[in-house]
Design an enzyme around this catalytic site. Structure first.
Site, PDB file in Angstrom:
ATOM      1  N   ASP A  30       0.862  -1.183   0.000  1.00 46.99           N
ATOM      2  CA  ASP A  30       0.000   0.000   0.000  1.00 46.99           C
ATOM      3  C   ASP A  30       0.896   1.229   0.000  1.00 46.99           C
ATOM      4  O   ASP A  30       1.786   1.348   0.838  1.00 46.99           O
ATOM      5  CB  ASP A  30      -0.912  -0.014   1.239  1.00 46.99           C
ATOM      6  CG  ASP A  30      -2.058   0.971   1.119  1.00 46.99           C
ATOM      7  OD1 ASP A  30      -1.801   2.165   0.870  1.00 46.99           O
ATOM      8  OD2 ASP A  30      -3.224   0.540   1.282  1.00 46.99           O
ATOM      9  N   GLN A  72     -14.654   1.872   1.527  1.00 39.48           N
ATOM     10  CA  GLN A  72     -13.924   1.388   0.346  1.00 39.48           C
ATOM     11  C   GLN A  72     -13.684   2.540  -0.623  1.00 39.48           C
ATOM     12  O   GLN A  72     -14.611   3.295  -0.942  1.00 39.48           O
ATOM     13  CB  GLN A  72     -14.726   0.276  -0.350  1.00 39.48           C
ATOM     14  CG  GLN A  72     -13.959  -0.393  -1.481  1.00 39.48           C
ATOM     15  CD  GLN A  72     -14.705  -1.586  -2.085  1.00 39.48           C
ATOM     16  OE1 GLN A  72     -15.882  -1.812  -1.793  1.00 39.48           O
ATOM     17  NE2 GLN A  72     -14.027  -2.328  -2.943  1.00 39.48           N
ATOM     18  N   HIS A 125     -10.231  -6.181  -2.191  1.00 46.99           N
ATOM     19  CA  HIS A 125      -8.871  -6.359  -1.670  1.00 46.99           C
ATOM     20  C   HIS A 125      -8.921  -6.506  -0.167  1.00 46.99           C
ATOM     21  O   HIS A 125      -9.834  -6.004   0.485  1.00 46.99           O
ATOM     22  CB  HIS A 125      -7.973  -5.172  -2.044  1.00 46.99           C
ATOM     23  CG  HIS A 125      -8.552  -3.851  -1.648  1.00 46.99           C
ATOM     24  ND1 HIS A 125      -9.501  -3.205  -2.403  1.00 46.99           N
ATOM     25  CD2 HIS A 125      -8.331  -3.063  -0.567  1.00 46.99           C
ATOM     26  CE1 HIS A 125      -9.837  -2.067  -1.823  1.00 46.99           C
ATOM     27  NE2 HIS A 125      -9.149  -1.952  -0.691  1.00 46.99           N
ATOM     28  N   PHE A 126      -7.928  -7.194   0.346  1.00 50.54           N
ATOM     29  CA  PHE A 126      -7.733  -7.288   1.795  1.00 50.54           C
ATOM     30  C   PHE A 126      -6.519  -6.465   2.180  1.00 50.54           C
ATOM     31  O   PHE A 126      -5.519  -6.436   1.461  1.00 50.54           O
ATOM     32  CB  PHE A 126      -7.507  -8.741   2.230  1.00 50.54           C
ATOM     33  CG  PHE A 126      -8.779  -9.527   2.408  1.00 50.54           C
ATOM     34  CD1 PHE A 126      -9.366  -9.658   3.668  1.00 50.54           C
ATOM     35  CD2 PHE A 126      -9.388 -10.134   1.328  1.00 50.54           C
ATOM     36  CE1 PHE A 126     -10.543 -10.374   3.838  1.00 50.54           C
ATOM     37  CE2 PHE A 126     -10.576 -10.853   1.491  1.00 50.54           C
ATOM     38  CZ  PHE A 126     -11.142 -10.974   2.744  1.00 50.54           C
ATOM     39  N   HIS A 127      -6.628  -5.808   3.331  1.00 50.47           N
ATOM     40  CA  HIS A 127      -5.500  -5.107   3.944  1.00 50.47           C
ATOM     41  C   HIS A 127      -4.881  -6.023   4.983  1.00 50.47           C
ATOM     42  O   HIS A 127      -5.603  -6.619   5.805  1.00 50.47           O
ATOM     43  CB  HIS A 127      -5.978  -3.862   4.699  1.00 50.47           C
ATOM     44  CG  HIS A 127      -6.617  -2.808   3.859  1.00 50.47           C
ATOM     45  ND1 HIS A 127      -5.960  -1.677   3.470  1.00 50.47           N
ATOM     46  CD2 HIS A 127      -7.878  -2.709   3.336  1.00 50.47           C
ATOM     47  CE1 HIS A 127      -6.777  -0.909   2.757  1.00 50.47           C
ATOM     48  NE2 HIS A 127      -7.953  -1.515   2.657  1.00 50.47           N
TER      49      HIS A 127
HETATM   50  P1  AMP Z   1      -9.909   0.822   0.473  1.00 51.76           P
HETATM   51  O1  AMP Z   1     -10.369   2.033   1.197  1.00 51.76           O
HETATM   52  O2  AMP Z   1     -10.043  -0.419   1.285  1.00 51.76           O
HETATM   53  O3  AMP Z   1     -10.553   0.740  -0.884  1.00 51.76           O
HETATM   54  O4  AMP Z   1      -8.362   0.989   0.318  1.00 51.76           O
HETATM   55  C1  AMP Z   1      -7.674   1.247  -0.857  1.00 51.76           C
HETATM   56  C2  AMP Z   1      -6.225   1.269  -0.479  1.00 51.76           C
HETATM   57  O5  AMP Z   1      -5.478   1.334  -1.657  1.00 51.76           O
HETATM   58  C3  AMP Z   1      -5.809   2.446   0.402  1.00 51.76           C
HETATM   59  O6  AMP Z   1      -5.217   1.958   1.595  1.00 51.76           O
HETATM   60  C4  AMP Z   1      -4.811   3.210  -0.468  1.00 51.76           C
HETATM   61  O7  AMP Z   1      -3.755   3.721   0.292  1.00 51.76           O
HETATM   62  C5  AMP Z   1      -4.352   2.138  -1.423  1.00 51.76           C
HETATM   63  N1  AMP Z   1      -3.922   2.591  -2.727  1.00 51.76           N
HETATM   64  C6  AMP Z   1      -4.527   3.492  -3.529  1.00 51.76           C
HETATM   65  N2  AMP Z   1      -3.862   3.615  -4.691  1.00 51.76           N
HETATM   66  C7  AMP Z   1      -2.808   2.755  -4.625  1.00 51.76           C
HETATM   67  C8  AMP Z   1      -1.748   2.407  -5.518  1.00 51.76           C
HETATM   68  N3  AMP Z   1      -1.635   2.976  -6.705  1.00 51.76           N
HETATM   69  N4  AMP Z   1      -0.853   1.484  -5.106  1.00 51.76           N
HETATM   70  C9  AMP Z   1      -0.960   0.898  -3.892  1.00 51.76           C
HETATM   71  N5  AMP Z   1      -1.924   1.186  -3.008  1.00 51.76           N
HETATM   72  C10 AMP Z   1      -2.853   2.104  -3.366  1.00 51.76           C
END
Ligand code: AMP
Length: 146
Positions: free
Chosen positions: A37, A100, A106-108
């Protein structure tokens, strides 16, 4: 975006999967990709995505979800092995109202360290070199799992 609607193949994770956008990749197999991330909420924050298109857990098919969750477990173990955190958060959001922001499921996996608060969601861009080192360390730990 609500839970209603269609998968948009122009989302950033779809572009990463098609190699149209760059990412700091930790691991890739037939079903999943694991990358850092870039706005980490903690040192070693990793994302795991399925290659098949689905916006969220409500619409992903069982087979890709199974492959995804097994990879999530492996990544959590690798993060634990590589970074020795005090805890590991595993999380996943469905729909903008749930938090989201990228609508490809996706999983964190977020390592947690005693005395250190988790950073705010999507706030501070990390240094690429530091992320590459973390990706290498986690990738090596992954390759050493049973
Ligand atoms: P979500 O809120 O669960 O949809 O999280 C999306 C995640 O993607 C966030 O933690 C962002 O920091 C991450 N993110 C957004 N763009 C990118 C990217 N280009 N590469 C890696 N992580 C990203």
């Amino acid at each position: 975006m609500s839970l209603e609607g269609e998968y948009d193949d122009q989302n950033i994770f779809a572009k990463i999967l098609r190699r149209e956008a760059s990412a700091i990749i930790v691991h890739e197999d037939d079903d999943t990709m694991t990358f850092m991330d870039v706005f980490p909420q903690s040192r070693g924050h990793v994302l795991i995505v399925p290659k098949s298109p689905a916006r969220n857990i409500l619409e992903i098919e069982d087979a890709p979800l199974q492959a995804l969750i097994v990879q999530v477990k492996r990544v959590a173990k690798a993060v634990e092995k590589a970074l020795n955190p005090d805890g590991v958060f595993v999380g996943q959001f469905n729909g903008a109202e749930a938090g989201q922001t990228v609508h490809h499921i996706h999983f964190h996996v977020i390592p947690r360290y005693k005395g250190r608060d988790m950073g705010r969601h999507g706030e501070d861009r990390a240094d690429d070199e530091a992320l590459k080192k973390l990706a290498d360390d986690i990738g090596i730990a992954l390759s050493e799992l049973d």
